[in-house]
Design an enzyme around this catalytic site. Sequence first.
Site, PDB file in Angstrom:
ATOM      1  N   GLN A 104       0.828  -1.202   0.000  1.00 52.57           N
ATOM      2  CA  GLN A 104       0.000   0.000   0.000  1.00 52.57           C
ATOM      3  C   GLN A 104       0.867   1.258   0.000  1.00 52.57           C
ATOM      4  OE1 GLN A 104      -3.632  -0.524   2.809  1.00 52.57           O
ATOM      5  NE2 GLN A 104      -2.064  -1.905   3.597  1.00 52.57           N
ATOM      6  N   HIS A 122      -1.690   1.570  -4.129  1.00 47.99           N
ATOM      7  CA  HIS A 122      -2.049   2.988  -4.040  1.00 47.99           C
ATOM      8  C   HIS A 122      -1.160   3.855  -4.919  1.00 47.99           C
ATOM      9  CE1 HIS A 122      -3.942   1.963   0.124  1.00 47.99           C
ATOM     10  NE2 HIS A 122      -4.744   1.663  -0.884  1.00 47.99           N
TER      11      HIS A 122
END
Length: 252
Positions: A104, A122
């Site tokens: 992430q 992300h």
Amino acid sequence: MSTAGLDGARDLLDAASSIVVFTGAGMSAESGIPTFRDALTGMWENHDPMTLASPEGWANDPDLVWAWYADRATRVRSVTPNAGHLAVAELGRRPGVTVTVVTQNVDDLHERAGSVVTSHLHGSLFAPRCQDCGRAESPDVAVANPRPACPLCGSTLRPGVVWFGESLPSGDWLRAENAVGEADLMIVVGTTGVVYPAAELPERAAAAGVPVVEVNPDSSAVTALASVRLAGPAAQMLPDLLMDRRRGVDGR
């Protein structure tokens, strides 16, 4: 973490052939990278996060948003991978095991440690692209200021991160799903487990009966899913996990 906890995690590691390492902000915090909100200090402390990390904020003031991400990218380049990143890279070099890194985090510390990252869920600070034609630019462009133009179409470049309200990159998400579907062990490092849809991944692994090892100094939403929890920082726990329990050296 007790020896019993480490031994249990090592047993799972020894039995695994397809491992997903899923990392969050706690992994990079040990290298000195603050979380998004913790980085809102100094010249940025009076800015609303939505101003800096949303399509609306970009449309209203792209120069401000670009400067924020250029500053973050510059700060990331000033730090180095920690022992946790290096341990993940070492695990990936072990014979007889496939290791898929899903993160992430928007930094490049896994890559600089020697890992191949399958999914940046992300996005990445170091993947700037044209907002119109989609042309990918060099990672070095991410630290440029003022905001550069696309050399192909002349439009503006944008940061390569996922903003609030945007979907995750479809290719990265699909690769992460496929990896979890094929895994026989998942190691979850430094994530709260509350940011969706990324948080679905350890839930899916646990629901499929795949053992989950959590590495986190604090309890999280992942703790209830974990077969074993290593309660400590990644820079300590991951090297300890890879240590051969009999010889006291890295197992190969």
